[in-house]
Design a protein around this motif. Structure first.
Motif, PDB file in Angstrom:
ATOM      1  N   THR A  45      24.236 -84.645  -8.729  1.00 27.03           N
ATOM      2  CA  THR A  45      25.642 -84.424  -8.370  1.00 27.03           C
ATOM      3  C   THR A  45      25.761 -83.311  -7.340  1.00 27.03           C
ATOM      4  OG1 THR A  45      26.349 -85.081 -10.584  1.00 27.03           O
ATOM      5  CG2 THR A  45      27.935 -83.878  -9.262  1.00 27.03           C
ATOM      6  N   GLN A  46      26.459 -83.626  -6.255  1.00 28.28           N
ATOM      7  CA  GLN A  46      26.780 -82.642  -5.216  1.00 28.28           C
ATOM      8  C   GLN A  46      28.168 -82.980  -4.685  1.00 28.28           C
ATOM      9  OE1 GLN A  46      23.907 -82.419  -2.083  1.00 28.28           O
ATOM     10  NE2 GLN A  46      22.261 -81.758  -3.430  1.00 28.28           N
ATOM     11  N   ASP A  47      28.963 -81.957  -4.454  1.00 28.62           N
ATOM     12  CA  ASP A  47      30.296 -82.128  -3.875  1.00 28.62           C
ATOM     13  C   ASP A  47      31.147 -83.142  -4.660  1.00 28.62           C
ATOM     14  OD1 ASP A  47      29.648 -80.313  -1.845  1.00 28.62           O
ATOM     15  OD2 ASP A  47      28.810 -81.914  -0.600  1.00 28.62           O
ATOM     16  N   GLY A  48      30.926 -83.230  -5.973  1.00 28.48           N
ATOM     17  CA  GLY A  48      31.713 -84.135  -6.806  1.00 28.48           C
ATOM     18  C   GLY A  48      31.276 -85.584  -6.773  1.00 28.48           C
ATOM     19  N   ILE A  49      30.193 -85.873  -6.087  1.00 29.72           N
ATOM     20  CA  ILE A  49      29.672 -87.234  -6.009  1.00 29.72           C
ATOM     21  C   ILE A  49      28.362 -87.288  -6.791  1.00 29.72           C
ATOM     22  CG2 ILE A  49      28.832 -89.064  -4.493  1.00 29.72           C
ATOM     23  CD1 ILE A  49      30.602 -87.796  -2.287  1.00 29.72           C
ATOM     24  N   THR A  50      28.308 -88.201  -7.766  1.00 29.53           N
ATOM     25  CA  THR A  50      27.122 -88.334  -8.612  1.00 29.53           C
ATOM     26  C   THR A  50      26.376 -89.604  -8.250  1.00 29.53           C
ATOM     27  OG1 THR A  50      28.220 -87.179 -10.416  1.00 29.53           O
ATOM     28  CG2 THR A  50      26.292 -88.488 -10.992  1.00 29.53           C
ATOM     29  N   LEU A  51      25.078 -89.459  -8.005  1.00 27.11           N
ATOM     30  CA  LEU A  51      24.207 -90.606  -7.741  1.00 27.11           C
ATOM     31  C   LEU A  51      23.307 -90.822  -8.949  1.00 27.11           C
ATOM     32  CD1 LEU A  51      23.037 -89.795  -4.097  1.00 27.11           C
ATOM     33  CD2 LEU A  51      24.858 -91.342  -4.808  1.00 27.11           C
ATOM     34  N   GLY A  52      23.091 -92.081  -9.291  1.00 21.22           N
ATOM     35  CA  GLY A  52      22.198 -92.394 -10.395  1.00 21.22           C
ATOM     36  C   GLY A  52      21.414 -93.665 -10.116  1.00 21.22           C
ATOM     37  N   ARG A  53      20.217 -93.744 -10.678  1.00 21.38           N
ATOM     38  CA  ARG A  53      19.349 -94.917 -10.541  1.00 21.38           C
ATOM     39  C   ARG A  53      18.947 -95.345 -11.950  1.00 21.38           C
ATOM     40  NH1 ARG A  53      13.449 -94.726  -9.038  1.00 21.38           N
ATOM     41  NH2 ARG A  53      12.910 -96.911  -8.931  1.00 21.38           N
ATOM     42  N   TYR A  54      19.103 -96.647 -12.257  1.00 17.41           N
ATOM     43  CA  TYR A  54      18.932 -97.139 -13.617  1.00 17.41           C
ATOM     44  C   TYR A  54      18.123 -98.436 -13.642  1.00 17.41           C
ATOM     45  CZ  TYR A  54      22.921 -94.038 -13.998  1.00 17.41           C
ATOM     46  OH  TYR A  54      23.745 -92.948 -13.917  1.00 17.41           O
ATOM     47  N   SER A  55      17.417 -98.655 -14.764  1.00 15.57           N
ATOM     48  CA  SER A  55      16.768 -99.945 -14.989  1.00 15.57           C
ATOM     49  C   SER A  55      17.733-100.837 -15.754  1.00 15.57           C
ATOM     50  CB  SER A  55      15.469 -99.778 -15.787  1.00 15.57           C
ATOM     51  OG  SER A  55      15.753 -99.351 -17.105  1.00 15.57           O
TER      52      SER A  55
END
Length: 155
Positions: A45-55
């Motif tokens: 999470t940076q600047d209110g934007i969350t990135l995620g990677r999932y199976s």
């Protein structure tokens, strides 16, 4: 004589076109699936934007008896209910008794109380008895259960 040849050729062409159209009749497969989603990396999470990677691991039942494996990338915002994702998965099993595999790609967006999702069979991804499959998958969640409707054509 020339007119008869033209009529015969035209009739043969129309017959071939009708066969192709009949071969592309839309069919529908329905059922349910169970899905397990697990993080592959820590969310960033940076600047209110969350990135995620999932199976993604799914088990389909109904007209599609199959399993799938895939990955999803997701983006979340600071606004509750706003997010987006993209995913790709390989489905392997039997569709109404026809065995094979095919790929799916997902695109989903949520925001402002609206949701849109598109899940499409990857062109030329069908194998074995599912070679040439084309179509789209619709997902509906009701009573805590995932339901699918696969609208497809096979040659």
């Amino acid at each position: 004589m020339q007119l008869i040849r033209i009529l015969v050729v035209s009739a043969l062409c129309l017959g071939a076109i009708a066969q192709q159209a009949a071969a592309k009749t839309m069919q529908q497969a329905t059922g349910t699936f169970e899905v397990k989603v697990a993080p592959l990396t820590a969310e960033d999470t940076q600047d209110g934007i969350t990135l995620g990677r999932y199976s993604i691991d799914k088990q389909f039942s109904g007209d599609l008896v199959a399993s799938s494996k895939g990955e999803m990338l997701a983006v979340g915002t600071t606004v509750k209910g706003s997010a987006g994702y993209g995913a790709a998965e390989r489905v392997t099993g039997a569709l109404k008794g026809k065995k094979g595999s095919f790929g799916l790609v997902h695109r989903g967006l949520m925001g402002g109380g609206k949701q849109e999702m598109q899940v499409v069979i990857v062109p030329d991804s069908g194998s074995d008895e599912l070679k040439g499959i084309e179509g789209t998958l619709t997902i509906k969640i009701a009573d805590g259960k995932h339901h699918y409707a696969l609208d497809y054509t096979l040659p």
